[in-house]
Design an enzyme around this catalytic site. Structure first.
Site, PDB file in Angstrom:
ATOM      1  N   ASP A 148     -27.285  28.204  -2.542  1.00 32.49           N
ATOM      2  CA  ASP A 148     -27.113  29.492  -3.202  1.00 32.49           C
ATOM      3  C   ASP A 148     -27.324  29.294  -4.704  1.00 32.49           C
ATOM      4  OD1 ASP A 148     -26.339  32.188  -3.613  1.00 32.49           O
ATOM      5  OD2 ASP A 148     -24.311  31.532  -4.073  1.00 32.49           O
ATOM      6  N   THR A 192     -25.938  31.794  -7.546  1.00 31.66           N
ATOM      7  CA  THR A 192     -24.787  32.219  -8.327  1.00 31.66           C
ATOM      8  C   THR A 192     -23.522  31.523  -7.845  1.00 31.66           C
ATOM      9  OG1 THR A 192     -25.827  34.378  -8.623  1.00 31.66           O
ATOM     10  CG2 THR A 192     -23.476  34.214  -9.116  1.00 31.66           C
ATOM     11  N   ARG A 245     -28.537  38.052 -15.768  1.00 30.50           N
ATOM     12  CA  ARG A 245     -28.217  38.981 -14.678  1.00 30.50           C
ATOM     13  C   ARG A 245     -28.194  40.394 -15.247  1.00 30.50           C
ATOM     14  NH1 ARG A 245     -25.424  36.708 -10.277  1.00 30.50           N
ATOM     15  NH2 ARG A 245     -24.038  38.508 -10.133  1.00 30.50           N
ATOM     16  N   ARG A 296     -33.780  38.008  -3.305  1.00 26.99           N
ATOM     17  CA  ARG A 296     -33.466  39.275  -2.651  1.00 26.99           C
ATOM     18  C   ARG A 296     -33.125  39.059  -1.178  1.00 26.99           C
ATOM     19  NH1 ARG A 296     -32.087  42.579  -6.669  1.00 26.99           N
ATOM     20  NH2 ARG A 296     -33.810  43.307  -7.949  1.00 26.99           N
ATOM     21  N   ASN A 351     -21.023  35.453   1.338  1.00 25.50           N
ATOM     22  CA  ASN A 351     -22.390  35.727   1.784  1.00 25.50           C
ATOM     23  C   ASN A 351     -23.149  34.456   2.145  1.00 25.50           C
ATOM     24  OD1 ASN A 351     -22.364  34.886  -0.877  1.00 25.50           O
ATOM     25  ND2 ASN A 351     -24.230  35.985  -1.395  1.00 25.50           N
TER      26      ASN A 351
END
Length: 1203
Positions: A414, A416, A608, A794, A824
């Site tokens: 990942d 972030t 961001r 995305r 997530n």
């Protein structure tokens, strides 16, 4: 489906409520509804008892035995043991039964102890005191006695005993603050809301007077989802229905904070609580080593059957002659003569299976299990992987995959919170194309110049001033931030600045805190939410109040959130913030191009971005929005879909205000870690939900992409210009053409691929629809194989798992690792072969669901390159060694049958058969598999390319397996025939005296077997000693102690007449054998001859074609030998006095410097040595010469210089 749920469905169907089979009705305080309101359905729910244990006192033995005998190896040995009991076999049932009993007992004790700890933990939880409201009074009871419908009182800092619906709170606004750190790791204070009609209740009598029912969904494991409604009965009026959502549900395990007390009703208890439903075990992952073990086991099982068949056939072939059919020493009984030939052959076949069954190492499984369990502690004990800031170190959630850490080929990470710190810092905002930049902002601290503002143009016009004010108000109102003012939070005084009380912001989202603090730096301060009114302090120091009407919460599908507020003038405003892709399509006016250009520029810089828009609502539009929202919130079926539809209707026709930019800094040593992983031969993929430009900038900063990397784009923008088919084939041609031109291997090509979620969905969907006309998936995988790094942006959580699954299922079947820090990332963590969670700021769900958890991304380097390398080397040696030593053990038994008429006569004594794997050879290999370090940790970290030597399960491939097996066969032949020819010599048994009948009997079958067994035990133990590189005192103790134990045991076993034995065949055998001088010489000779081929092979391979690991070992030996570190001044005199050592130092140093003669320092040192100055190296004492994986580096006082 359990019987309770089935009963509920039948009951509801009988009263005509078949549409509510997926819901339950809770009667608050166990009060029946008023007559005529609804049918009273008595429902039974489980009590509040938590059961995490696996066994009970009564079912432990049968259940544990059933589970253990489900393993093929255990069941096989149980079958062998039963065969030994049923038929007349050459060995005692003890020889198979005792090792099996040992393995079963050790495993049962381990599992029983772990379950006993779970029982203790369950009891401590179930017996916790809980306060319940009964008949207007507070009664104390135990937690396990709670029932659905009980009204519970919870006080500050207490943990919720079950899942509760909040009825009222000590706070006047009906809210309470909760931390869910034990559930998802989020330490921030979350706000929960009481039911509107019950929030005013303050006493037990008022709460007990409540007459209401709750209709809600059946228990679901999703922590963040709850659908229900409460029906409140007042006199004879129609019941008032209010919606219930996740904001009203207090979960078991969460803790009440900064609220004196609350009243709540239990809706889910015991094993139906959301926390308990999340106990469910993850799917079992199997390592590549375990799969290799099973394959090797099948091969050895085939060898075992082949041996038994060969011996059975040869036995009957040998007995075909009448004079051999019934020798004088083996007369058959009448029953044996009358038995059918097939039955006799089958019985002999089983007897040979029993005789040779020791080739299958039953103790290997318990040794591997112990090695994994004990070895996992080295990760948790590693001080270098301890993070001072978090106060935590690495965690091991499963020890079954330790060795898999040394086999990783693909790393999916990942962005972030994993590559970046997830510590947001407000950088700038853009309003209608005009940029506003505060002087400084530090997330979590309010600096002194709180009212200062730095604008590009400090004199905006009227229209621009209006949009500026709306923009700042939107960011001050559109959030879920909580405000603390001079309040004690977890025992620490917060919110005090320069002696004056100031606001302190807390939120579950670091982005929101950064934005609100950024607005404070720009002159707009969010003050508080009080009585459903949000207060802000504008630049003119005027307090503005907005009534908060609705919050349209953020979700990962919409990628935006909104609030509906009413200003003091009565105007309805809808403020929305979200990702540019979700805001821009809904904008009807505003300076779209200017804001879009600024957003793209910020994204390229790795910031961001969020876009802000608003919409004015008329009274009619507001009422319509309320109708849609209330209708969706009251729905018990498909509430999430209905809310999404309502949001979609409301969030439209926006006026664009501007955008914000927040920086998420790269984690410490993230770039170094990724570079090391690349050098180790791993391919790193970044899977993120961020936009392409932001993610690409992070990839360049973290050295995933280099400036020389050729970027290949497979994005929605490109597929809109060309068809997906054309884009895929064009990229594939580019990769293949470059590959053919360069003539380099795939790993050397520096391609980088960028793909977005929409295109990935198109690739997978097209693959399903066009299976006959074109396989897009294979083309996509071919492109990915030729890329050193891939960025997937995305991405939805499910798409991350799809990517991992896609690579796992490719034809190479590579080992994958997924690492992330948020909820997530859980799907890809569970999908990958190895899942690693980071203890980050997005909660602990990733860490809880992972196989391993680490504090920071930088710790992944040591986890793989050091721990993974060691684990794989150790367990690979363990597996191969176990098969090797069992071949050495049982093959002489096979050869012995050719000399005993295939009579199934055992070569070894029963005690030796039983204790060989349990006692004589078990501890040395177990210790080796725990502490062996064939290369130092520093070398493994310094030279990541060493990881390539063990890639693709290289130490457990078939050629290596065959080498170990052939080595075992060779050693077994040496043991048997060496002892056979030496035993045949009369001088061996005479001991210098005339042979007598007595001595001839003494030196018979058991002496021969004992001699072979002695050579066997010493050879396999010394073989392991030769393979050991890292010696400690405990290695010496275990290896030499095991040999000493064998000698002492043999002396005692043969030196005493044991009364419990019905035979004394080993009496005095071992001592008589050792009393012969030739026996000692033969033992030494046979051990030497057995070990010699392996030693020669290693020397030749290391000399002619050394691996990178062997070269590193040679370099380390030079270092430890004192050659690579120049001598300090204190030892100058000793060097001068020893001319031999000095000359050797000249030679070794010269050989070392020949690798880097072009270096001035090396040339200077070589000249110095040539002139005879080697004995006086004090002139070089400031320098320290060290050896690295790629060459040399010398370190001088001052800056480090690489050579």
């Amino acid at each position: 489906m359990d019987f309770t749920q089935l009963r509920n469905i039948i009951s509801r169907y009988c009263v005509g409520e078949e549409i509510w089979v997926d819901s339950r009705t809770v009667y608050i305080g166990h009060k029946e509804p008023p007559p005529g309101a609804e049918a009273y359905i008595l429902q039974r729910y489980p009590d509040n008892r938590i059961v995490s244990s696996k066994y009970t006192f009564w079912n432990f033995i049968p259940k544990n035995l059933f589970e253990q005998f489900r393993r093929i190896a255990n069941f096989y040995f149980l079958g062998i043991f039963l065969v030994q009991l049923i038929i007349d076999t050459p060995t005692s049932p003890v020889t198979s039964g005792l090792p099996l009993f040992f393995v079963i007992t050790v495993t049962a004790i381990k599992q029983g102890y772990e379950d006993w700890l779970r029982h203790k933990a369950d009891c401590s939880i179930n017996e916790c005191p809980v306060d319940v409201v009964q008949q207007g009074k507070v009664v104390r009871t135990q937690s396990h006695k709670l029932r659905v419908g009980d009204i519970v009182v919870v006080r500050e800092d207490e943990t919720f005993p079950c899942d509760l619906i909040l009825l009222s709170s000590s706070r006047h606004d009906g809210t309470c603050y909760v931390t869910t750190a034990s559930l998802d790791g989020e330490s921030s204070h979350k706000t929960y809301y009481a039911v509107q009609d019950t929030m005013a209740f303050r006493t037990e009598q008022e709460v007990d007077s409540l007459h209401a029912t709750i209709e809600c969904e059946q228990p679901q494991p999703d922590l963040y989802k709850f659908v229900g409604r409460i029906n409140i009965y007042k006199d004879k009026e129609e019941p008032v229905a209010r919606p219930l959502g996740a904001e009203n549900l207090l979960l078991r395990g969460a803790t009440l904070k900064n609220t004196q007390h609350i009243y709540a009703v239990a809706v889910y208890t015991g094993m139906e609580t959301k926390m308990a439903l999340n106990y469910q075990s993850k799917s079992q992952k199997r390592s590549a080593v375990e799969k290799s073990m099973n394959a090797f086991l099948i091969v050895y099982l085939c060898i075992l059957i082949s041996k038994a068949v060969i011996n059975t056939v040869l036995k009957y072939a040998w007995q075909w002659s009448p004079d051999r059919d019934e020798p004088w020493y083996n007369h058959r009984t009448e029953n044996e003569r009358q038995r059918h030939m097939v039955i006799r052959a089958f019985t002999d076949f089983l007897a040979f299976m029993v005789l040779f069954n020791y080739i299958i190492p039953v103790s290997m499984y318990v040794t591997v299990e112990m090695q994994k369990f004990l070895g996992s502690y080295f990760i948790t004990w590693d001080e270098e992987m301890f993070d001072e800031e978090l106060g935590e170190g690495a965690q091991v959630n499963t020890s079954d995959l330790n060795e898999e850490l040394g086999q990783v080929e693909y790393v999916f990470t990942d962005k972030t919170g994993t590559l970046t710190e997830n510590n947001m810092e407000f950088i700038e905002c853009c309003v209608d194309g005009n940029v506003y930049i505060p002087h400084a902002i530090c997330n979590g601290q309010i600096l002194s110049a709180a009212s200062s503002i730095d604008m590009i143009d400090s004199s905006p016009g009227g229209y621009r001033r209006e949009h500026e004010d709306l923009f700042f108000r939107a960011l001050c109102l559109c959030h879920t931030v909580q405000v603390k003012e001079e309040e004690t939070v977890d025992g620490i005084k917060r919110g005090i600045h320069q002696g004056r009380p100031t606001s302190f912001y807390i939120s579950s989202s670091p982005d929101e805190v950064a934005l609100v603090e950024g607005m404070k730096r720009l002159g707009y301060t969010y003050l508080r939410l009080k009585d459903n009114y949000m207060e802000i302090l504008n630049k003119d120091d005027d307090i503005e109040r907005f009534e908060l009407l609705h919050v349209l919460n953020f979700d990962s599908v919409r990628r935006r959130m909104s609030v509906i507020v009413r200003s003091s003038s009565g105007e309805y405003l809808l403020f929305c913030k979200g990702a540019d892709s979700s805001i821009f399509p809904r904008v009807v006016s505003g300076k779209l191009e200017q804001v879009k250009a600024r957003v793209e520029q910020n994204a390229i810089e790795g910031l961001r971005t969020l876009c802000v828009a608003y919409r004015r609502l008329s009274e009619c539009e507001y009422q319509e929005a309320c109708h849609h929202l209330n209708e969706a919130k009251l729905a018990l079926q498909d509430r999430e879909q209905r809310l999404a539809q309502a949001y979609d209707i409301i969030e439209k026709d926006f006026v664009l205000l501007g955008a914000t930019a927040v920086e998420d800094r790269l984690q410490e040593k993230a770039a170094d870690t990724i570079e090391s992983l690349h050098k180790a031969g791993m391919k790193v993929w970044v899977l993120t939900g961020d936009k392409m430009e932001t993610a690409a900038a992070t990839c360049y900063a973290s050295k995933l992409f280099r400036r020389s990397t050729q970027i290949l784009e497979l994005t929605k923008k490109r597929t809109e210009e060309q068809s997906l088919h054309d884009v895929l084939f064009e990229l594939n041609r580019t990769v293949l053409r470059q590959r053919s031109i360069s003539g380099l291997s795939v790993d050397c090509l520096d391609f980088g691929l960028i793909i977005d979620g929409a295109t990935l969905s198109a690739v997978l969907k097209a693959n399903q629809e066009r299976a006959g006309s074109g396989n897009y998936r294979e083309i996509f995988l071919e492109i990915c194989r030729n890329c050193s790094a891939v960025l997937c942006c995305r991405m939805a959580p499910l798409q991350k798992a799809q990517i991992v699954k896609l690579i796992k299922a490719s034809k190479e079947h590579p080992i994958t690792l997924a690492i992330g820090d948020g909820a997530n990332d859980v799907s890809m963590i569970l999908e990958a072969h190895v899942g690693i969670g980071i203890m980050g700021k997005e909660g602990r769900q990733a860490a809880r669901n992972s196989d391993y958890a680490i504090p920071k991304f930088k710790h992944l380097k040591k986890m793989l390159l050091v721990h993974g390398h060691y684990y794989y080397i150790r367990i690979a040696e363990l597996v191969q060694y176990f098969f090797y030593k069992n071949v050495c053990f049982i093959f002489p038994q096979f050869l012995y049958q050719f000399f005993c008429g295939f009579s199934q006569q055992p070569l070894y004594d029963t005690a030796y058969l039983t204790l060989y794997n349990i006692s004589f050879t078990s501890l040395p290999i177990l210790l080796y598999s725990l502490v062996e370090q064939h290369i130092t940790m520093e070398t493994l970290k310094r030279d990541p390319s060493l990881y390539r030597d063990i890639a693709k399960n290289s130490l457990l491939r078939w050629p290596v397996f065959l080498y170990w097996t052939c080595l075992g066969v060779f050693d077994a032949v040496i043991f048997f025939f060496g002892a056979y020819f030496l035993f045949d010599n009369t001088t061996f048994t005479s001991n210098g005296q005339l042979m007598t009948t007595n001595t001839q009997m003494m030196f018979g079958n058991w002496t021969f077997g004992t001699l072979v067994f002695t050579v066997l035990v010493f050879t396999v133990t010394l073989k392991l000693a030769l393979d050991t590189h890292h010696w400690t005192w405990i290695n010496h103790f275990v290896i030499w102690g095991s040999l000493l134990f064998y000698v002492i045991f043999s002396l005692l076993w043969g030196g005493i007449i044991w009364p419990f034995l019905n035979y004394q065949r080993m009496y005095y055998v071992f001592m008589q054998m050792l009393s012969s001088g030739p026996a000692w010489l033969s033992i030494i000779l046979l051990i030497t001859v057995s070990l010699l081929p392996d030693v020669i092979k290693k020397v030749l391979c290391r000399t002619m074609c050394p691996t990178a690991t062997e070269r590193a070992q040679d370099h380390e030996k030079l270092l430890w030998g004192g050659v690579a570190e120049l001598t300090p001044k204190s030892s100058r005199q000793s060097l001068k006095d020893t001319s031999t050592d000095s000359s050797q130092l000249h030679l070794c140093a010269a050989e070392m410097m020949s690798l880097c003669r072009s270096d001035p320092f090396s040339q200077k040192l070589l000249v110095h040595l040539a002139e005879g100055g080697g004995a006086d190296l004090c002139s070089f004492s400031p320098y320290v010469l060290r050896l690295s994986g790629a060459g040399f580096a010398y370190y001088a006082p001052g800056p480090e210089t690489s050579v």
